[in-house]
Design a protein around this motif. Structure first.
Motif, PDB file in Angstrom:
ATOM      1  N   ARG A   4      41.409  40.782  44.432  1.00  0.00           N
ATOM      2  CA  ARG A   4      40.160  40.898  43.988  1.00  0.00           C
ATOM      3  C   ARG A   4      39.641  41.295  42.644  1.00  0.00           C
ATOM      4  NH1 ARG A   4      37.462  40.897  48.958  1.00  0.00           N
ATOM      5  NH2 ARG A   4      38.355  41.330  50.861  1.00  0.00           N
ATOM      6  N   ASP A   5      39.118  40.565  41.862  1.00  0.00           N
ATOM      7  CA  ASP A   5      38.783  40.777  40.442  1.00  0.00           C
ATOM      8  C   ASP A   5      37.889  41.658  40.492  1.00  0.00           C
ATOM      9  OD1 ASP A   5      38.196  40.807  37.964  1.00  0.00           O
ATOM     10  OD2 ASP A   5      38.251  38.523  37.474  1.00  0.00           O
ATOM     11  N   PRO A   6      37.845  42.842  40.103  1.00  0.00           N
ATOM     12  CA  PRO A   6      36.685  43.814  39.789  1.00  0.00           C
ATOM     13  C   PRO A   6      35.646  43.479  38.884  1.00  0.00           C
ATOM     14  CG  PRO A   6      38.889  44.617  38.668  1.00  0.00           C
ATOM     15  CD  PRO A   6      39.220  43.367  39.458  1.00  0.00           C
ATOM     16  N   ALA A  41      33.564  41.153  44.552  1.00  0.00           N
ATOM     17  CA  ALA A  41      35.047  41.030  44.193  1.00  0.00           C
ATOM     18  C   ALA A  41      35.685  40.224  45.072  1.00  0.00           C
ATOM     19  CB  ALA A  41      35.708  42.367  44.302  1.00  0.00           C
TER      20      ALA A  41
END
Length: 351
Positions: free
Chosen positions: A112-114, A120
């Motif tokens: 999950r890309d913050p 995300a």
């Protein structure tokens, strides 16, 4: 269908190594709190991946007896539906989805890309492959329910029926073939050592003597260390007792100074090095391994369909394996994908 299959083209940053390190440390602290509080996960029994077990399944025993090239022990591709695929298609309403076990902590594989927005969203090479499979089976690439599965729970999640398949940088090997079926390989990698740049460790060699090494429980990395130490190929003084539920936890332990090195798949180690510029890969890969999609042994129609999807995925030069590599992995593994390309598939399983 080309638009539906289009992979997400842009990589998004992590917003700084410091932020990522903070997230990692907080994640470890949270996990320790849960363990001390007596969480269900902490009390769960050891799984087939993490401990020895007696195999009684006839298919598993047969696979083990014939297993010399595990990456070839799979069924030929087919477009035909069967009982497993029919059951997936007949799920009612919002439940009409493919249920896939994935990792949400492996940078550029399943994470999950913050900074990605939209809650995300999960993304990465494995995530795109799961979308591709869902699109083929259900006609909708978003008809997929992701379940985050720890490394040491991948096999039990399949056998317990919690997921239809696992797409999670899972190495095909003979021991696992006793319990689950694997697709043809979709990626080639090998075990490597990750350590601080300032460390005197030079690779998988005598410099690991008296060093603390971290691996994921139930991983092929731990099995290799245990085997090599017993055979004298790894220094007896190397401490391999530190195992964690998820391989990213090893990076946290390394950052905290609790271990001196990590051993994991080179493809994953490269992603971890990208998250923390103070660590690096040490030496070359010392094994050759192949990732496959894992599923229940008797789900023969699903296994055949996934193998057919993988043939298309590899042959699709515009929106397939090559594009996924360029999008997610070229920044960590290099622009030339040759060393990561899976071998030409062979289908030696007969029933």
């Amino acid at each position: 269908m080309g638009n539906a299959r289009r992979l997400r083209a842009g990589l998004r940053g992590w917003g700084g190594v410091g932020a990522m390190a903070t997230v990692c440390v907080l994640a470890l602290v949270f996990a320790l709190v849960l363990t001390r509080a007596g969480s269900p996960a902490a009390k769960a029994p050891k799984t087939p991946e993490a401990a020895g077990h007696t195999v009684t399944d006839a298919i598993g025993a047969d696979a083990d007896a014939k297993c010399t090239d595990p990456e070839k022990q799979t069924l030929p591709p087919s477009d035909e539906d069967g009982v497993t695929i029919d059951a997936i298609k007949n799920r009612p309403g919002e439940k009409r989805k493919l249920i896939v076990g994935i990792d949400q902590n492996s940078y550029r594989w399943g994470y999950r890309d913050p900074n990605g927005g939209g809650g995300a969203r999960l993304e990465g090479f494995d995530i795109d492959l799961a979308h591709r499979i869902a699109e083929d089976i259900l006609g909708d690439r978003d008809a997929v329910q992701f379940k985050a599965i720890p490394t040491d729970q991948r096999i039990s999640a399949i056998k317990d029926g919690r997921v239809d398949m696992v797409v999670r940088t899972m190495t095909i090997n003979c021991e696992r073939l006793r319990d689950v079926a694997f697709s043809a390989p979709y990626f080639r990698t090998g075990q490597q050592v990750l350590a601080p740049k300032a460390s005197s460790i030079t690779g998988y060699d005598k410099t690991l003597a008296d060093r603390r090494i971290c691996t994921a429980a139930g991983s092929t990395a731990y099995a290799k260390l245990e085997e090599d130490q017993a055979a004298g190929r790894l220094p007896k003084s190397a401490d391999i007792r530190t195992t964690v539920p998820n391989q990213l936890d090893c990076l946290v332990r390394l950052q905290l100074g609790e271990v001196d090195a990590v051993v994991t798949d080179g493809a994953l180690a490269a992603s971890q090095a990208a998250q923390d510029p103070t660590v690096e890969l040490k030496g070359d890969a010392f094994t050759t391994e192949y990732y496959g999609v894992a599923m229940e042994q008797n789900a023969k129609d699903l296994l055949r369909r996934v193998n057919r999807i993988l043939v298309d995925f590899r042959e699709d030069t515009g929106d397939g394996w090559q594009k996924a590599y360029e999008t997610w992995l070229s920044a960590t593994l290099g622009s030339d994908p040759a060393k990561s390309e899976p071998p030409a598939p062979q289908y030696l399983r007969t029933s």
